[in-house]
Write a protein that holds these residues in place. Structure first.
Motif, PDB file in Angstrom:
ATOM      1  N   HIS A 223       0.845  -1.200   0.000  1.00 34.19           N
ATOM      2  CA  HIS A 223       0.000   0.000   0.000  1.00 34.19           C
ATOM      3  C   HIS A 223       0.878   1.246   0.000  1.00 34.19           C
ATOM      4  O   HIS A 223       0.605   2.227  -0.710  1.00 34.19           O
ATOM      5  CB  HIS A 223      -0.925  -0.013   1.214  1.00 34.19           C
ATOM      6  CG  HIS A 223      -1.917   1.113   1.216  1.00 34.19           C
ATOM      7  ND1 HIS A 223      -1.651   2.333   1.801  1.00 34.19           N
ATOM      8  CD2 HIS A 223      -3.177   1.206   0.708  1.00 34.19           C
ATOM      9  CE1 HIS A 223      -2.697   3.123   1.654  1.00 34.19           C
ATOM     10  NE2 HIS A 223      -3.635   2.470   0.989  1.00 34.19           N
ATOM     11  N   ALA A 226       2.557   1.763  -3.404  1.00 36.16           N
ATOM     12  CA  ALA A 226       1.631   2.267  -4.421  1.00 36.16           C
ATOM     13  C   ALA A 226       1.487   3.782  -4.354  1.00 36.16           C
ATOM     14  O   ALA A 226       1.016   4.400  -5.320  1.00 36.16           O
ATOM     15  CB  ALA A 226       0.271   1.592  -4.275  1.00 36.16           C
ATOM     16  N   SER A 232       4.094   5.166  -7.809  1.00 39.73           N
ATOM     17  CA  SER A 232       3.836   3.739  -7.635  1.00 39.73           C
ATOM     18  C   SER A 232       5.094   2.949  -7.994  1.00 39.73           C
ATOM     19  O   SER A 232       5.618   3.066  -9.097  1.00 39.73           O
ATOM     20  CB  SER A 232       2.671   3.298  -8.521  1.00 39.73           C
ATOM     21  OG  SER A 232       2.397   1.926  -8.338  1.00 39.73           O
ATOM     22  N   GLU A 295       1.043  -1.444  -9.352  1.00 43.55           N
ATOM     23  CA  GLU A 295       0.269  -1.898  -8.191  1.00 43.55           C
ATOM     24  C   GLU A 295      -0.280  -3.293  -8.410  1.00 43.55           C
ATOM     25  O   GLU A 295      -0.208  -4.158  -7.523  1.00 43.55           O
ATOM     26  CB  GLU A 295      -0.869  -0.911  -7.926  1.00 43.55           C
ATOM     27  CG  GLU A 295      -1.812  -1.320  -6.813  1.00 43.55           C
ATOM     28  CD  GLU A 295      -2.977  -0.363  -6.663  1.00 43.55           C
ATOM     29  OE1 GLU A 295      -4.086  -0.823  -6.304  1.00 43.55           O
ATOM     30  OE2 GLU A 295      -2.798   0.849  -6.910  1.00 43.55           O
ATOM     31  N   ILE A 337      -5.094  -2.380  -4.130  1.00 42.33           N
ATOM     32  CA  ILE A 337      -4.385  -2.435  -2.853  1.00 42.33           C
ATOM     33  C   ILE A 337      -5.188  -1.791  -1.733  1.00 42.33           C
ATOM     34  O   ILE A 337      -5.100  -2.210  -0.580  1.00 42.33           O
ATOM     35  CB  ILE A 337      -2.981  -1.802  -2.986  1.00 42.33           C
ATOM     36  CG1 ILE A 337      -2.122  -2.147  -1.761  1.00 42.33           C
ATOM     37  CG2 ILE A 337      -3.078  -0.301  -3.191  1.00 42.33           C
ATOM     38  CD1 ILE A 337      -1.891  -3.604  -1.539  1.00 42.33           C
TER      39      ILE A 337
END
Length: 465
Positions: A223, A226, A232, A295, A337
């Motif tokens: 998380h 990302a 990301s 992601e 995510i």
């Protein structure tokens, strides 16, 4: 074993360089260390080195941005990033290391263990001069110095990423050292958290709660990646071997194959994410990048390398529907995510609450002895998976749940609840068979099964000593 001795001998020689040279203090990124020293023979090798140098300079500028101050004298922060902790180890600490030992080696790097003057053990990461990365490069270009520099930039990239990506799930950098021993010889060493390799076979033998912890910490890290200060970030070489456990906590330790570049595209067909057993369609944005590909890549790799093995196995029955939803949604990439993290946090909350279980076992069937613990040396009751492989030590929400477990196993007659708790706050409860001895211990409770028609284990038969 012979290979390890060779690696260790080379490493000791490498560390010895720092004893003879004047320590240059804590290493830092500046033009002196980043300049292209010398000129490799091959134009292709020069091109590769120049590209890695440009990539590294981007991280260098971010690190310099952290060091600038505003008019009030306060450090300027990169949006979304925590200020890096102060690094305290320098080249002098490296030269003072003792008890240096081999830990492992990979395609590019060699990892050693060393002990500081204060007795603390750390990990030392250097370029592996005999690794396949350097060897393949030398075979292709015939330039050992240039190939060593190319590999060194990968380690420098990793050091920079450890400074930029400040998260509990990323290995902490405690110090670094840069030494130019010759005009074309740059030696770089990183000093890091010392952890243990992530062994999936061992994890499969651990209690479910510990396996869930690994998966939860991985999801929290993904998380963060990302939405990192770099955007990301994808882990291109996503494998369990890229992680370690430090004091029981999951840490990403290999970052040299991380990238913040999304896949370029002209149409949606350019964005297919292909894995050994599955492929997924990803949309191409108007800006010419595959939307959310980094992601999605991370999340599916987490599913196939971690969730598949660690989540369902021996999980609490009350959690299995929730865990199956997570497995299905991440395996099909229906969850992003955000949704995955929320699902994991919901499972954690439900688990810590006791999962709304209505325990039917009556505690009045047990006699509670306050201020005692059980002498487990004579215990022959085993269960699996247990925190103690020589006995039966389990995580329980309450004494009632523990009584339910003990009553369901004919050979279990006693259980003890002390001050030990797991990372979720649940009690660590020790279960034993009959004939145990009680030993005084403040703030502990021993629950002894009352005598019944088919048993004689009542509290009067438990000796106190």
């Amino acid at each position: 074993m012979k290979g390890h001795i060779i690696f260790l001998g080379a490493a000791l020689l490498f560390i010895g360089i720092f004893v003879k040279l004047s320590p240059q203090g804590k290493g830092s990124y500046n033009d002196k260390y980043l300049s292209l020293l010398g000129s490799p023979h091959s134009p292709d090798l020069r091109k590769e080195i120049a590209q890695r140098h440009r990539d590294l300079m981007i991280f260098h500028k971010m690190l310099l941005g952290r060091q600038r101050t505003d008019p009030e004298g306060e450090p300027l922060r990169i949006l979304g990033a925590e200020p890096p902790p102060r690094e305290t180890l320098t080249c002098q600490d490296l030269s003072d290391l003792s008890a240096i030992d081999y830990i492992g080696s990979g395609f590019t790097k060699l990892v050693l263990r060393g002990t500081l003057l204060n007795g603390e053990a750390i990990a030392i990461k250097t370029v592996h001069g005999e690794g396949n990365d350097v060897k393949n490069c030398v075979k292709a270009y015939g330039d050992r110095v240039g190939c060593h520099r190319l590999a060194t930039y990968k380690l420098q990239k990793e050091i920079a990423l450890m400074q930029i990506l400040r998260h509990p799930g990323v290995t902490q950098l405690h110090g670094q050292c840069y030494v130019n021993s010759e005009p074309a010889d740059l030696r770089v060493t990183a000093m890091l958290d010392l952890g243990s390799p992530l062994e999936m076979i061992q994890l499969l033998q651990a209690p479910w709660e510990e396996r869930f912890k690994v998966c939860l910490e991985l999801v929290r890290l993904l998380h963060y990646l990302a939405h990192s200060p770099l955007g990301s970030v994808a882990l291109l070489d996503f494998q369990p071997r890229q992680f370690i456990l430090v004091e029981g906590n999951l840490k990403l330790t290999d970052l040299d194959d991380a990238t913040n570049e999304e896949i370029s595209c002209r149409q949606d067909a350019d964005c297919a994410l292909t894995f050994p057993a599955r492929s997924f369609a990803v949309a191409c944005s108007t800006g010419g990048t595959c939307m959310g590909a980094n992601e999605k890549r991370n999340l599916y790799n987490a599913y196939r390398f971690f969730f598949t093995y660690l989540l369902p196995h021996a999980s609490p029955p009350a959690l299995r529907p929730l865990l199956q939803d997570i497995m299905n949604a991440t395996g099909d990439l229906r969850f992003g995510i955000h949704e995955t993290l929320k699902a994991f946090e919901d499972v954690l909350s439900y688990y810590k609450s006791g999962m709304n279980q209505s325990w039917t076992q009556d505690l009045r069937e047990y006699s509670a002895q306050k201020g005692f613990r059980i002498n487990e040396t004579t215990n022959d009751f085993r269960c699996w998976p247990s925190y103690n492989h020589q006995g039966c030590l389990l995580s329980m929400h309450s004494a009632t749940e523990a009584a339910q477990f003990c009553s369901s196993h004919p050979r279990c007659w006693n259980f003890m609840i002390g001050q030990q708790r797991t990372w979720t706050g649940r009690y660590l409860v020790s279960f034993t068979s009959g004939g145990a001895r009680l030993i005084p211990e403040e703030n502990s409770f021993v629950y002894v099964k009352q005598s019944s028609d088919n048993g004689s284990h009542d509290v009067q038969n438990i000796q106190k000593g």
